[in-house]
Write an enzyme that holds these catalytic residues in place. Sequence first.
Site, short mmCIF file in Angstrom:
data_model
loop_
_atom_site.label_atom_id
_atom_site.label_comp_id
_atom_site.label_asym_id
_atom_site.label_seq_id
_atom_site.Cartn_x
_atom_site.Cartn_y
_atom_site.Cartn_z
N HIS A 58 -8.34 -4.66 -0.17
CA HIS A 58 -7.06 -3.98 0.03
C HIS A 58 -6.09 -4.81 0.88
O HIS A 58 -4.87 -4.71 0.71
CB HIS A 58 -7.30 -2.61 0.67
CG HIS A 58 -6.13 -1.69 0.56
ND1 HIS A 58 -5.61 -1.29 -0.66
CD2 HIS A 58 -5.35 -1.11 1.51
CE1 HIS A 58 -4.57 -0.50 -0.45
NE2 HIS A 58 -4.39 -0.38 0.85
N ASP A 103 -10.39 -4.09 -4.63
CA ASP A 103 -9.75 -3.11 -3.74
C ASP A 103 -10.50 -1.78 -3.83
O ASP A 103 -10.51 -1.15 -4.88
CB ASP A 103 -8.28 -2.95 -4.16
CG ASP A 103 -7.49 -2.11 -3.18
OD1 ASP A 103 -8.10 -1.30 -2.45
OD2 ASP A 103 -6.26 -2.25 -3.14
N SER A 144 0.83 -1.21 0.00
CA SER A 144 0.00 0.00 0.00
C SER A 144 0.87 1.27 0.00
O SER A 144 1.60 1.50 -0.95
CB SER A 144 -0.97 -0.07 1.18
OG SER A 144 -1.92 0.93 1.11
C1 MLT Z 1 -1.32 6.00 -0.13
O1 MLT Z 1 -1.64 6.99 0.50
O2 MLT Z 1 -0.14 5.69 -0.35
C2 MLT Z 1 -2.41 5.17 -0.66
O3 MLT Z 1 -3.63 5.84 -0.59
C3 MLT Z 1 -2.48 3.85 0.04
C4 MLT Z 1 -2.73 4.03 1.51
O4 MLT Z 1 -1.78 4.19 2.25
O5 MLT Z 1 -3.89 3.99 1.93
#
Ligand code: MLT
Length: 205
Positions: A187, A156, A106
Amino acid sequence: MKLQPDFLHEFVPGNSNRTLLLLHGTGGNERDLIPLGRELDPNASLLSPRGKILENGMPRFFRRLAEGVFDLEDLKTRTHELADFVTASVRHYKLAANHIVGVGYSNGANIAASMLLLRPEIMHAAILFRAMVPLIPETLPDLSSVRVWISAGDQDPIIPASEAKRLAELLRSAGADVTIRFAKAAHGLTSDDVTTARDWLEKLE
Ligand code: MLT
């Protein structure tokens, strides 16, 4: 000898010349991905920094203005700082600089993708779980010797499949050898993500 620049981090020595650079998601920390790293490669050294940004108390690797909308100036600065930390760690822990494999989830996968685009010399391969396009660089780097594995979730709600595909295309246009797969998942990581990533890593030089 102090690391410069430094991050709070965990380092677990291994018994091969590969190092997994573990990059956690929003709200994670340097300990989160150690078990995942061990599962992916029982012999690699593990280097796992904690992101320096706090969003409502949750560590991240760079600032965002909203979900999926990044503060690009901060992202660039943080990407270079992280790349410099990896270089300093290679010297400090006597790691093989040409065997660094990024493993990001992520937010961690997004800064790993940013590092591929802005500092292509740092990682020779990367495993990106639930990643999106972090930024479009002014000039494309030469990633022709880099291999990337992207695992997206087909349900996701945070990172749509189209975003993961856009990232695969961007990295391919820079010459990277990219494998993208869609897990039947949202996710969060599933055991199938981990098993398929491990199989891919096992075949990597
Ligand atoms: C981010 O901010 O890098 C993406 O939205 C993924 C997350 O951290 O939720």
